[in-house]
Design a protein around this motif. Structure first.
Motif, mmCIF file in Angstrom:
data_model
loop_
_atom_site.group_PDB
_atom_site.id
_atom_site.type_symbol
_atom_site.label_atom_id
_atom_site.label_comp_id
_atom_site.label_asym_id
_atom_site.label_seq_id
_atom_site.Cartn_x
_atom_site.Cartn_y
_atom_site.Cartn_z
ATOM 1 N N ARG A 1 2.555 -0.732 5.893
ATOM 2 C CA ARG A 1 2.095 -0.953 4.548
ATOM 3 C C ARG A 1 1.656 -2.529 4.439
ATOM 4 N NH1 ARG A 1 5.409 -0.090 1.346
ATOM 5 N NH2 ARG A 1 7.186 0.617 2.278
ATOM 6 N N HIS A 2 2.570 -3.398 4.818
ATOM 7 C CA HIS A 2 2.465 -4.721 4.543
ATOM 8 C C HIS A 2 1.306 -5.178 5.234
ATOM 9 C CE1 HIS A 2 6.916 -3.835 3.506
ATOM 10 N NE2 HIS A 2 6.359 -5.145 2.623
ATOM 11 N N GLN A 3 0.647 -4.494 6.080
ATOM 12 C CA GLN A 3 -0.386 -5.174 6.947
ATOM 13 C C GLN A 3 -1.810 -4.580 6.405
ATOM 14 O OE1 GLN A 3 0.032 -4.575 11.060
ATOM 15 N NE2 GLN A 3 2.300 -4.990 11.007
ATOM 16 N N ILE A 4 -1.779 -3.551 5.381
ATOM 17 C CA ILE A 4 -2.901 -3.133 4.783
ATOM 18 C C ILE A 4 -3.791 -4.074 4.020
ATOM 19 C CG2 ILE A 4 -3.872 -1.172 3.347
ATOM 20 C CD1 ILE A 4 -1.429 0.416 3.956
ATOM 21 N N GLU A 5 -5.032 -4.114 4.078
ATOM 22 C CA GLU A 5 -5.831 -5.159 3.610
ATOM 23 C C GLU A 5 -6.948 -4.544 2.788
ATOM 24 O OE1 GLU A 5 -7.308 -7.886 6.476
ATOM 25 O OE2 GLU A 5 -5.401 -8.735 6.892
ATOM 26 N N LYS A 6 -7.496 -3.299 3.230
ATOM 27 C CA LYS A 6 -8.469 -2.484 2.688
ATOM 28 C C LYS A 6 -8.023 -1.159 2.177
ATOM 29 C CE LYS A 6 -11.561 -6.003 2.606
ATOM 30 N NZ LYS A 6 -12.206 -6.554 1.587
ATOM 31 N N ILE A 7 -8.577 -0.606 1.229
ATOM 32 C CA ILE A 7 -8.190 0.886 0.975
ATOM 33 C C ILE A 7 -9.541 1.346 0.491
ATOM 34 C CG2 ILE A 7 -5.849 0.380 0.076
ATOM 35 C CD1 ILE A 7 -6.725 0.542 -2.767
ATOM 36 N N ILE A 8 -9.696 2.682 0.573
ATOM 37 C CA ILE A 8 -10.983 3.323 0.193
ATOM 38 C C ILE A 8 -10.515 4.358 -0.986
ATOM 39 C CG2 ILE A 8 -12.680 5.032 0.828
ATOM 40 C CD1 ILE A 8 -12.623 3.752 3.587
ATOM 41 N N CYS A 9 -11.065 4.062 -2.244
ATOM 42 C CA CYS A 9 -10.921 5.384 -3.103
ATOM 43 C C CYS A 9 -11.268 6.552 -2.943
ATOM 44 C CB CYS A 9 -11.955 4.661 -4.423
ATOM 45 S SG CYS A 9 -11.746 5.962 -6.068
ATOM 46 N N SER A 10 -10.573 7.359 -2.942
ATOM 47 C CA SER A 10 -10.723 8.860 -2.550
ATOM 48 C C SER A 10 -11.829 9.594 -3.604
ATOM 49 C CB SER A 10 -9.366 9.731 -2.667
ATOM 50 O OG SER A 10 -8.673 9.680 -3.645
ATOM 51 N N LEU A 11 -12.047 9.062 -4.719
ATOM 52 C CA LEU A 11 -12.572 9.575 -5.845
ATOM 53 C C LEU A 11 -14.228 9.232 -5.635
ATOM 54 C CD1 LEU A 11 -12.651 11.664 -8.259
ATOM 55 C CD2 LEU A 11 -12.553 9.421 -9.529
ATOM 56 N N CYS A 12 -14.564 7.850 -5.382
ATOM 57 C CA CYS A 12 -15.964 7.584 -5.551
ATOM 58 C C CYS A 12 -16.436 6.737 -3.777
ATOM 59 C CB CYS A 12 -16.292 6.262 -6.458
ATOM 60 S SG CYS A 12 -15.310 4.746 -6.130
ATOM 61 N N GLY A 13 -15.156 6.672 -3.085
ATOM 62 C CA GLY A 13 -15.486 6.344 -1.607
ATOM 63 C C GLY A 13 -15.631 4.837 -1.587
ATOM 64 N N THR A 14 -15.262 4.141 -2.667
ATOM 65 C CA THR A 14 -15.274 2.645 -2.582
ATOM 66 C C THR A 14 -14.409 1.876 -1.799
ATOM 67 O OG1 THR A 14 -16.651 2.370 -4.667
ATOM 68 C CG2 THR A 14 -15.749 0.415 -3.916
ATOM 69 N N GLU A 15 -14.858 1.078 -0.636
ATOM 70 C CA GLU A 15 -13.856 0.357 0.149
ATOM 71 C C GLU A 15 -13.638 -1.099 -0.838
ATOM 72 O OE1 GLU A 15 -13.364 -1.951 4.475
ATOM 73 O OE2 GLU A 15 -14.522 -0.446 4.083
ATOM 74 N N GLN A 16 -12.471 -1.469 -0.792
ATOM 75 C CA GLN A 16 -11.996 -2.777 -1.596
ATOM 76 C C GLN A 16 -10.564 -3.203 -1.214
ATOM 77 O OE1 GLN A 16 -10.995 -0.689 -5.843
ATOM 78 N NE2 GLN A 16 -11.686 0.859 -4.606
ATOM 79 N N GLU A 17 -10.258 -4.327 -1.681
ATOM 80 C CA GLU A 17 -8.955 -4.678 -1.578
ATOM 81 C C GLU A 17 -7.957 -3.977 -2.321
ATOM 82 O OE1 GLU A 17 -8.896 -8.832 -2.902
ATOM 83 O OE2 GLU A 17 -10.278 -9.571 -1.351
ATOM 84 N N VAL A 18 -6.524 -4.084 -1.666
ATOM 85 C CA VAL A 18 -5.586 -3.255 -2.263
ATOM 86 C C VAL A 18 -5.329 -3.407 -3.765
ATOM 87 C CG1 VAL A 18 -3.169 -2.594 -2.099
ATOM 88 C CG2 VAL A 18 -4.632 -3.038 -0.017
ATOM 89 N N ARG A 19 -5.380 -2.596 -4.634
ATOM 90 C CA ARG A 19 -5.287 -2.716 -5.952
ATOM 91 C C ARG A 19 -5.054 -1.121 -6.443
ATOM 92 N NH1 ARG A 19 -9.247 -5.721 -8.229
ATOM 93 N NH2 ARG A 19 -10.006 -6.473 -6.218
ATOM 94 N N GLN A 20 -4.567 -1.218 -7.845
ATOM 95 C CA GLN A 20 -4.327 -0.138 -8.566
ATOM 96 C C GLN A 20 -5.291 0.516 -9.165
ATOM 97 O OE1 GLN A 20 -1.170 -0.528 -11.696
ATOM 98 N NE2 GLN A 20 -0.551 1.408 -11.661
ATOM 99 N N ILE A 21 -6.211 -0.056 -9.589
ATOM 100 C CA ILE A 21 -7.350 0.403 -10.558
ATOM 101 C C ILE A 21 -8.572 0.097 -9.602
ATOM 102 C CG2 ILE A 21 -8.897 0.446 -12.500
ATOM 103 C CD1 ILE A 21 -5.878 1.029 -13.010
ATOM 104 N N CYS A 22 -9.377 1.171 -9.318
ATOM 105 C CA CYS A 22 -10.558 0.992 -8.671
ATOM 106 C C CYS A 22 -11.605 0.073 -9.332
ATOM 107 C CB CYS A 22 -11.306 2.645 -8.085
ATOM 108 S SG CYS A 22 -12.790 2.441 -7.416
ATOM 109 N N VAL A 23 -12.223 -0.778 -8.545
ATOM 110 C CA VAL A 23 -13.244 -1.559 -8.978
ATOM 111 C C VAL A 23 -14.422 -1.040 -9.360
ATOM 112 C CG1 VAL A 23 -12.234 -3.649 -7.507
ATOM 113 C CG2 VAL A 23 -13.891 -2.307 -6.659
#
Length: 243
Positions: free
Chosen positions: A15-37
């Motif tokens: 987990r500490h090495q994760i740099e990007k996540i993909i929102c499962s709702l809209c599919g947007t790739e973004q930096e690790v955060r709580q709220i989708c950009v």
């Protein structure tokens, strides 16, 4: 990992090495955060940017401890970080626990689970060593029994005793052998047992060296088949070092 995936095929996520996540709702790739950009959806009710941890079950009352470097459960107001023990303890122990360097950075002496990362309740024994609460209670239920009958079979001259089934019961830390509870009542019974069991004349003047597990004092005491009392703290939790 999905619960449907075979357990043998699952893997740990760094987990500490994760740099990007993909929102499962809209599919947007973004930096690790709580709220989708993009769509503004909240990805988890609890989010830790350090541990990259997402969790919707806030009933666990998660919090991040900077000292431990991980997220813990139970509510931050209920715990404090001891910098010498290098772990979080209940606030009830803040001014009363004995500090032991890296007290939680080892395996439970009973079940061998790594205590620092364990999610099961851990308690601090009077000596400062740590153990799972359930393991400690199980250890007390199946405490260390040393039956004097086994010893007396090798000493036939003590056959005059009418109660050779006396049990030497010892509650001790598995790591340092110090008593883990108040044993004063047990020591009183030992006094009575020893007074009622005089040694044969051959052994009445025999001296041995002992080391007290409770206070660490070394001493020379009179030999007795039942137990040996520490002259310093009056504990019978002692070991023989030499004749």
């Amino acid at each position: 990992n999905d619960l449907k995936v075979d357990q043998k095929l699952r893997h740990d996520v760094p987990r500490h090495q994760i740099e990007k996540i993909i929102c499962s709702l809209c599919g947007t790739e973004q930096e690790v955060r709580q709220i989708c950009v993009n769509c503004g959806v909240c990805m988890a009710r609890y989010f830790c940017g350090v541990c990259k941890l997402f969790d919707d079950d806030t009933s666990k009352r998660q919090y991040h401890c900077n000292g431990c470097g991980i997220c813990r459960t139970g509510g931050q107001e209920n715990f404090f970080h001891c910098h010498k023990c290098r772990c979080c303890y209940s606030t009830l122990l803040k001014n009363s626990h004995p500090c032991v360097e890296g007290a939680m950075h080892h395996d439970c002496p009973v079940c061998f689970e790594y205590l620092f990362e364990s999610r099961n309740d851990v308690i601090v024994m009077p000596c400062g060593h740590t153990i799972h609460k359930d393991c400690f209670e199980e250890m007390q239920e199946h405490c260390q029994y040393v039956c004097t009958l086994d010893i007396l079979q090798n000493f036939p001259y003590l056959a005059i005793r009418s109660a050779i089934d006396y049990l030497f019961i010892r509650y001790a830390c598995p790591l340092c052998s110090k008593s883990v509870c108040d044993m004063s009542k047990v020591w009183e019974k030992f006094d009575m047992e020893i007074a009622a069991t005089p040694m044969p004349e051959t052994y009445q003047n025999v001296k041995i060296s002992i080391l007290c597990n409770d206070c660490g004092t070394g001493a020379e005491v009179q030999f007795h088949i039942v137990a040996h009392k520490c002259p310093s703290c009056k504990s019978y939790n002692t070991r023989q070092t030499r004749w």
